[in-house]
Design an enzyme around this catalytic site. Sequence first.
Site, PDB file in Angstrom:
ATOM      1  CD  GLU A 319     -17.761 -53.826   0.826  1.00 49.65           C
ATOM      2  OE1 GLU A 319     -17.240 -54.407  -0.139  1.00 49.65           O
ATOM      3  OE2 GLU A 319     -17.191 -52.932   1.465  1.00 49.65           O
TER       4      GLU A 319
HETATM    5  C1  TNX Z   1     -16.036 -51.970  -1.799  1.00 49.78           C
HETATM    6  S1  TNX Z   1     -17.826 -49.908  -2.778  1.00 49.78           S
HETATM    7  C2  TNX Z   1     -16.298 -51.018  -0.818  1.00 49.78           C
HETATM    8  C3  TNX Z   1     -15.182 -50.270  -0.241  1.00 49.78           C
HETATM    9  C4  TNX Z   1     -13.872 -50.660  -0.841  1.00 49.78           C
HETATM   10  C5  TNX Z   1     -14.050 -50.848  -2.311  1.00 49.78           C
HETATM   11  C6  TNX Z   1     -12.786 -51.107  -3.051  1.00 49.78           C
HETATM   12  C7  TNX Z   1     -18.319 -49.983  -1.333  1.00 49.78           C
HETATM   13  C8  TNX Z   1     -19.593 -49.390  -1.044  1.00 49.78           C
HETATM   14  N1  TNX Z   1     -17.556 -50.634  -0.456  1.00 49.78           N
HETATM   15  O1  TNX Z   1     -15.174 -50.444   1.150  1.00 49.78           O
HETATM   16  O2  TNX Z   1     -12.955 -49.660  -0.578  1.00 49.78           O
HETATM   17  O3  TNX Z   1     -14.920 -51.916  -2.531  1.00 49.78           O
HETATM   18  O4  TNX Z   1     -13.017 -51.056  -4.440  1.00 49.78           O
END
Ligand code: TNX
Length: 528
Positions: A319
């Site tokens: 992300e």
């Molecule tokens: C996505 S899963 C994220 C996290 C959040 C999560 C909440 C991932 C690799 N990154 O930063 O906490 O969704 O479900």
Amino acid sequence: MNTTDNLIPRPSHVALLDGPAFTLAPTARITAADATAPVAEQLASLLRRGTGFELPIAEDTRPGDIALELMEAFDGGPEAYAISVTDDGVRLTASTAAGLFNGVQTLRQLFPASLEGTDPSAGTWTIPAVEIADAPRFAYRGLMLDVARSFFTVEEVKEQIDVMTQFKLNALHLHLTDDQAWRIEINDPGSAGNPSGLPYAQLTAIGGQGAVEVPTAVPARGRHGFYTQQDFRDIQAYAATKNVLVIPEIDLPGHVNAALAAIPQLNPDGQAKPMSTTAEVGWSTLTADLPATYEFVREVLNQLAAITVGPYLHIGGDEAHVTGHDDYVAMVQQFVRIGAETGKAVVGWNEFAAVELPEGAVIQYWHGDFEPTVRQAGNNGSQVIMSPAATTYLDQKYTSDSPIGLSWVEGGPFTWSEYYNWDPAQGGLQDHQILGVEGPLWTETVRTNQQAQWLLYPRAVSLAEVAWSGQEVRNAGDFRRRLGALGERLAMQGVVFQEAPDVEWSAKPEYPFAAATASSEKYGTIEV
Ligand code: TNX
């Protein structure tokens, strides 16, 4: 009730014998040679607590004893074990201590559920005559705990380890850093090792104070704190006694606001960012053309590698929405090299498959395009940890009115069955390309171990069986029946679990959210 039918995860081979059953007598002993003594001690304390028997550890085996033996010849991989039960005694064999530990978990479940009570009960401790031979499908069977959004103490982490290991889960990934907080002590190196004079101690002095704040969580603000390097060693040492490997994660190059707040030099303008409590994701980034970025990552990963027992370092990679693609590739390409130079294998969320991965790298697939993961696995032999959000994310609400949890993943509800009815070998990936399965517990809405347990169980049990048991022995109807029987064990252990309505539970959990549910009409969706 025949307890050989209730084993969870389901073993590869269970053969009931015609002969008479074994009954543990008050005079029984646990026999073990030196190398097996620690596991024997663990079995003994479990059985002593439940039965009140003395159960001394002995070296020679007599009729009626439980014998643990290391046998090099045993086939099935390092975690395999075999159990043979006759009226004459119990024999548990494996080629490693890990195998014996797994066998002990099975043996524990072969006794009646009342064994799990803390008051020795006047039970009859009988096991049907049986032969079991068992080995895991995948080497890595994990949970992830996000200690960044909300902190969990060393003691709490140990409690989570205690519960997970009865299902033969053997990996605990700790998500140590994020936008809201930094949870692992990084020492200031001497000035020679710190050309830009970065204030590493501020990472926990400032970053350790942070936590997420979400109005629907109870309490709204997450807990703060951090692990000293010694704490982190302690967690690993404890985990090792329970056959659990700890995988630490430093999330890079996004999810870094706490670092940007602690270390001004990581910002292009040299100004520290304010700390933040928002649950939003994808809004912070390291800067590709700042030399301090690489100096920082090298120092942090070096220190972390030095205190990490296991072979893996997780460097995040997810992300990075405000990192330009070229900057992402430039940075992550360096970070995987820096990680590999520590001697550890780098693990990253599947976005990091956009760069050229060093040998031994592991891709944790969670979301989005599966193709780069499958391609890298095919091309350079990177193994994959399967954490597809819709079949493994333990932070997702069970139903829209769940008191805690998030709900961004499509395809719910997310109950034990969604997390059971899938095969990690998908999209062309074969078993040998899959290191294993992990269920992440993100903690935007989680504040206590009880809340965590409620989200984890029973779904983490589904994941444990997906990771341990071959497809050919798995069956959802049978698993549901075994879950029902497990309720009594969990309740006796004081473990909170979600009372899935489609399971006939043998005992009900203590429900920890009564007050919270009454006072909160609606738990909003957190956009991520
Ligand atoms: C996505 S899963 C994220 C996290 C959040 C999560 C909440 C991932 C690799 N990154 O930063 O906490 O969704 O479900």
